[in-house]
Design a protein around this motif. Structure first.
Motif, PDB file in Angstrom:
ATOM      1  N   UNK A 118       9.156   8.202  -0.984  1.00  0.00           N
ATOM      2  CA  UNK A 118       8.724   7.786   0.351  1.00  0.00           C
ATOM      3  C   UNK A 118       9.000   8.935   1.310  1.00  0.00           C
ATOM      4  N   UNK A 119       8.255   8.972   2.381  1.00  0.00           N
ATOM      5  CA  UNK A 119       8.474  10.035   3.355  1.00  0.00           C
ATOM      6  C   UNK A 119       9.768   9.780   4.123  1.00  0.00           C
ATOM      7  N   UNK A 120      10.492  10.836   4.477  1.00  0.00           N
ATOM      8  CA  UNK A 120      11.764  10.662   5.179  1.00  0.00           C
ATOM      9  C   UNK A 120      11.549  10.133   6.592  1.00  0.00           C
ATOM     10  N   UNK A 121      12.642   9.920   7.296  1.00  0.00           N
ATOM     11  CA  UNK A 121      12.538   9.433   8.674  1.00  0.00           C
ATOM     12  C   UNK A 121      11.608  10.345   9.471  1.00  0.00           C
ATOM     13  N   UNK A 122      10.630   9.722  10.112  1.00  0.00           N
ATOM     14  CA  UNK A 122       9.582  10.463  10.808  1.00  0.00           C
ATOM     15  C   UNK A 122       9.359   9.842  12.180  1.00  0.00           C
TER      16      UNK A 122
ATOM     17  N   UNK B 258       0.862  -1.183   0.000  1.00  0.00           N
ATOM     18  CA  UNK B 258       0.000   0.000   0.000  1.00  0.00           C
ATOM     19  C   UNK B 258       0.898   1.233   0.000  1.00  0.00           C
ATOM     20  N   UNK B 259       0.740   2.093  -1.013  1.00  0.00           N
ATOM     21  CA  UNK B 259       1.562   3.299  -1.108  1.00  0.00           C
ATOM     22  C   UNK B 259       0.655   4.497  -1.400  1.00  0.00           C
ATOM     23  N   UNK B 260       1.285   5.613  -1.762  1.00  0.00           N
ATOM     24  CA  UNK B 260       0.537   6.829  -2.077  1.00  0.00           C
ATOM     25  C   UNK B 260       1.309   7.590  -3.152  1.00  0.00           C
TER      26      UNK B 260
ATOM     27  N   UNK C 117      11.298   5.300  -3.524  1.00  0.00           N
ATOM     28  CA  UNK C 117      10.081   5.900  -4.078  1.00  0.00           C
ATOM     29  C   UNK C 117       8.860   5.061  -3.725  1.00  0.00           C
ATOM     30  N   UNK C 118       7.776   5.750  -3.402  1.00  0.00           N
ATOM     31  CA  UNK C 118       6.500   5.072  -3.158  1.00  0.00           C
ATOM     32  C   UNK C 118       5.912   4.531  -4.451  1.00  0.00           C
ATOM     33  N   UNK C 119       6.082   5.269  -5.535  1.00  0.00           N
ATOM     34  CA  UNK C 119       5.554   4.832  -6.827  1.00  0.00           C
ATOM     35  C   UNK C 119       6.297   5.564  -7.933  1.00  0.00           C
ATOM     36  N   UNK C 120       6.379   4.917  -9.108  1.00  0.00           N
ATOM     37  CA  UNK C 120       7.077   5.487 -10.256  1.00  0.00           C
ATOM     38  C   UNK C 120       6.256   5.261 -11.509  1.00  0.00           C
ATOM     39  N   UNK C 121       6.165   6.301 -12.346  1.00  0.00           N
ATOM     40  CA  UNK C 121       5.498   6.213 -13.643  1.00  0.00           C
ATOM     41  C   UNK C 121       6.466   6.683 -14.728  1.00  0.00           C
ATOM     42  N   UNK C 122       6.127   6.381 -15.981  1.00  0.00           N
ATOM     43  CA  UNK C 122       6.889   6.893 -17.122  1.00  0.00           C
ATOM     44  C   UNK C 122       5.897   7.371 -18.177  1.00  0.00           C
TER      45      UNK C 122
ATOM     46  N   UNK D 189      13.701  -0.654  -6.926  1.00  0.00           N
ATOM     47  CA  UNK D 189      13.078  -1.283  -5.748  1.00  0.00           C
ATOM     48  C   UNK D 189      12.997  -0.320  -4.576  1.00  0.00           C
ATOM     49  N   UNK D 190      12.097  -0.605  -3.660  1.00  0.00           N
ATOM     50  CA  UNK D 190      11.884   0.219  -2.476  1.00  0.00           C
ATOM     51  C   UNK D 190      11.949  -0.646  -1.233  1.00  0.00           C
ATOM     52  N   UNK D 191      12.718  -0.199  -0.236  1.00  0.00           N
ATOM     53  CA  UNK D 191      12.867  -0.929   1.015  1.00  0.00           C
ATOM     54  C   UNK D 191      12.715   0.040   2.178  1.00  0.00           C
ATOM     55  N   UNK D 192      11.859  -0.314   3.134  1.00  0.00           N
ATOM     56  CA  UNK D 192      11.603   0.529   4.294  1.00  0.00           C
ATOM     57  C   UNK D 192      11.601  -0.311   5.564  1.00  0.00           C
ATOM     58  N   UNK D 193      11.991   0.321   6.662  1.00  0.00           N
ATOM     59  CA  UNK D 193      11.931  -0.295   7.986  1.00  0.00           C
ATOM     60  C   UNK D 193      11.227   0.670   8.929  1.00  0.00           C
ATOM     61  N   UNK D 194      10.204   0.189   9.629  1.00  0.00           N
ATOM     62  CA  UNK D 194       9.479   0.963  10.631  1.00  0.00           C
ATOM     63  C   UNK D 194       9.559   0.244  11.969  1.00  0.00           C
ATOM     64  N   UNK D 195       9.669   0.993  13.064  1.00  0.00           N
ATOM     65  CA  UNK D 195       9.714   0.384  14.391  1.00  0.00           C
ATOM     66  C   UNK D 195       8.846   1.195  15.354  1.00  0.00           C
ATOM     67  N   UNK D 196       8.347   0.502  16.375  1.00  0.00           N
ATOM     68  CA  UNK D 196       7.570   1.161  17.415  1.00  0.00           C
ATOM     69  C   UNK D 196       7.833   0.442  18.726  1.00  0.00           C
TER      70      UNK D 196
END
Length: 681
Positions: free
Chosen positions: A668-672, A76-78, A643-648, A612-619
């Motif tokens: 993608x949103x930066x470290x938040x 799920x992206x935006x 990137x959350x999504x890419x088009x051409x 490719x896109x790779x993210x890590x989230x922690x709580x």
């Protein structure tokens, strides 16, 4: 006493139906078990399951839509403002905003056919995450209960009926993020009145502050008796925002804009969704019945500009409008019986939906002000479905589910161009079959085949001329597009406290729906074939710890010969996720998730590909005094620039003499960092 943490993810709980749902007692039976030492439930494929609220509450999610990533292999992206529907990827599909992923909330459909922005548009911003009790999912075309938009899969989010105590949740974070949720469920008149409200404000990391205001309210009265339950639910959602849409790579590389920058500062939108539904279940003759009625009022005004200045005099901004009322209902009756000493169950169901679209329009705009109408239509679309399935236990090691679904659609279009007005209709029979072998040594094997479908935009079924010029002939589309799916899989609990499922699947689709970047719409395209393999595992070594992992590979190709190539733009080829959820008796709790989705072709000849896109989230958090909890979440821990999504596609910036083919992306949103305080009363 606190319940044990364990909740199935890729492993499956029994699914009654998306209309009738999963009995709460079944979910509770698994939650209190603490450990998994045998197969649970009676699914008909290795690609279905249920995730409970205990596990949902321990997933760090940046946006409410990311709750759906509990479905193995779903991303799920935006690509725009947070008020716009999310972007979904599953089984080799770029599902745009929901096409081929049927989504419901308590059985009420979310997908919008013949929508102003895209076929099957699915906006779940109206969902309050803290009030979700379970998420049910089914991938593939093998279930008689699921119809339109379910070729890739179907998801149902279920709200709770009651709460242990009133609660208040306050959140705050960077970029002017603030959110509050309050909910309570007092006993009233022999039943329970669930009340919940949510407010959120989000500016985000964008150079152009998003200024997204989200307002949600839920009111549900339910009453359970010895033979069933009745509930009536009212929901209201309103949102408005400014958008930073995908941006051209060349503008970022040249330094003209920041990667979080914008081209058009007047993009944005506003929307509302008001709904009322009633559900009931109980005994009916020798069986049980469940039913539902619902009504919705929905509106969206969306302002976008994806190609900027291909029209140098006016710019390329456009407005998409959708204003509709929806009425519908579901009914299902189930009866167990014996035939030749073999246990069986018969289920029959009816589903009806009517979309009364007062206005669905596309307009040319400058700074949100209309100066031309491309097209404006009033549409009435009605669908009717009946289905039946028979579950048979032939022996201790063999059971089958045979189903048949019949759908009929009527379309009536009143267009601003008389040539594009008219009526159309279509019908489809969809047989389904599942064969389940086992269990042997805590292992079951599944074989599935079934037909599914998605509907095309009603306006495409009656069109004769291009609305842009009113002259050029336009080709009509088939109202209903068939999909044929097969699946072979297994699930096993042979390893103590672990459940593993594997699925090999294939899907043939008569016509793709592809996103058209410069128009912000989806169009019917060529035939396609997808195949893939999915592996999902969940491990519960001790009651307070869950580790889950999902891997998915897919191959997506157009089936016909075409010099343009056979790759399907946006079809992500691999997905991987790894998660840890902790809820320790000492009071400490938290979770961490690694999430990766791979490259995808951006045009048919595969000469341009996304990265490719790779993210890590922690709580992590702590509960104290049995009433309070505090936690902190870090999203994008390693501050990835992915990137959350890419088009051409082609676009033209101010100062350019002609359109340029380029990559357009949404970062993608930066470290938040966000902090949450929760209180129960």
């Amino acid at each position: 006493m606190r319940r044990a943490l364990f909740a199935l993810s890729s492993a499956s709980l029994p699914l009654a139906s998306f209309a009738g749902g999963v009995p709460t007692a079944v979910i509770d039976e698994v939650l209190v078990s603490g450990r998994l030492d045998r197969l649970q439930g009676t699914p008909v494929s290795a690609s279905q399951g249920v995730v409970s609220d205990e596990q949902l509450s321990l997933r760090p999610v940046l946006r409410s839509g990311e709750l759906l990533e509990v479905v193995p292999g779903l991303i799920v992206t935006q690509h725009s403002g947070d008020g716009k529907a999310n972007q979904f990827f599953l089984r080799g599909f770029n599902l745009d905003h929901g096409t081929d992923l049927a989504t419901t909330v308590d059985g009420v459909p979310v997908n919008m056919p013949t929508h102003g922005h895209g076929q099957g548009y699915t906006d779940i911003n109206f969902v309050i995450p803290e009030l979700v009790q379970a998420i049910e999912y089914r991938k593939g075309t093998y279930y008689a209960e699921t119809g339109n938009f379910s070729a890739a899969g179907a998801v149902n989010m279920r709200y709770r009926h009651e709460m242990d105590a009133p609660m208040l949740v306050l959140e705050g974070g960077e970029d002017n993020y603030m959110r509050g949720v309050a909910a309570a469920a007092p006993e009233v008149g022999g039943g329970t009145l669930l009340v919940g409200v949510e407010y959120a404000h989000i500016d985000g990391p964008w150079v152009l502050e998003e200024d997204f205001d989200k307002r949600n309210a839920l009111l549900r009265y339910s009453r359970a008796g010895r033979d069933g339950r009745f509930s009536i639910t009212a929901q209201a959602y309103e949102g408005d925002w400014r958008s930073t849409d995908q941006v051209p790579l060349r503008a970022v590389r040249s330094g003209e804009i920041d990667r979080f920058g914008f081209i058009d500062p007047t993009d944005g939108g506003s929307t509302h969704r008001y709904s009322l539904s009633a559900d009931w279940s109980g005994s009916l003759g020798p069986g049980t019945a469940s039913g539902q009625l619902y009504a919705l009022d929905y509106d969206l005004e969306l302002i976008s500009n994806f190609s900027y200045f291909t029209d140098p005099d006016h710019g390329d901004q456009f407005e998409q409008l959708d204003d509709r009322r929806i009425y519908g209902g579901n009914w299902e009756w189930r009866r167990p019986f014996d035939w030749h000493d073999r246990g069986q169950e018969l289920a029959v169901g009816v589903q009806i939906r009517h979309d009364d679209i007062d206005k669905v329009g596309l307009y040319r705009t400058i700074a949100r002000e209309r100066f031309a109408t491309v097209r404006e239509d009033a549409v009435k679309q009605t669908s009717y479905a009946v289905y039946s399935r028979v579950d048979t236990r032939w022996s201790d090691y063999l059971r089958t589910t045979a189903g048949l679904r019949a759908d009929h659609f009527d379309f009536d279009v009143d267009a601003n161009l008389a040539a594009n007005s008219g009526s159309a209709s279509d019908s489809l029979l969809s047989p389904k079959l599942a064969v389940v072998l086992g269990p042997w040594r805590k292992t079951e094997f599944f074989m599935n085949v079934g037909r599914g479908f998605h509907s095309n935009d009603a306006r495409g079924t009656t069109i004769q001329v291009d609305p842009a010029d009113g002259v050029t002939p336009a080709q009509r589309v088939d109202p209903l597009v068939k999909a044929l799916g097969t699946d072979v899989g297994l699930r096993t609990a042979v390893v103590p406290n672990m459940q593993v499922s594997i699925s090999l699947w294939r899907l043939n689709l008569e016509s793709e729906l592809l996103f058209i970047g410069d128009a912000g719409t989806t169009e019917a395209s060529r035939e396609s074939e997808r195949r893939g393999i999915e592996l999902a595992a969940i491990w519960n070594p001790v009651p307070w710890l869950i580790v889950d992992a999902d891997l998915a590979w897919s191959r997506a190709r157009f089936s016909d010969a075409d010099p343009a190539g056979d790759r399907i733009p946006g079809a992500v080829e691999n997905v991987a996720s790894l998660g840890v959820a902790i809820d320790h008796p000492s009071g400490w709790f938290g979770g961490a998730r690694f999430r990766h989705f791979g490259a995808a072709p951006l045009i048919e000849d595969n000469s341009v590909r996304s990265e490719p896109t790779t993210l890590v989230n922690v709580e992590a958090g702590y509960r104290f005094a049995d009433r309070y909890k505090i936690s902190a979440a870090v999203y994008n821990v390693f501050d990835s620039n992915d990137r959350d999504i890419t088009y051409f596609y082609e676009s033209q910036l101010a100062g350019e003499s002609e359109p340029v083919s380029d990559i357009h992306f949404h970062p993608v949103e930066p470290r938040t960092v966000r902090v949450t305080l929760g209180v129960t009363f």
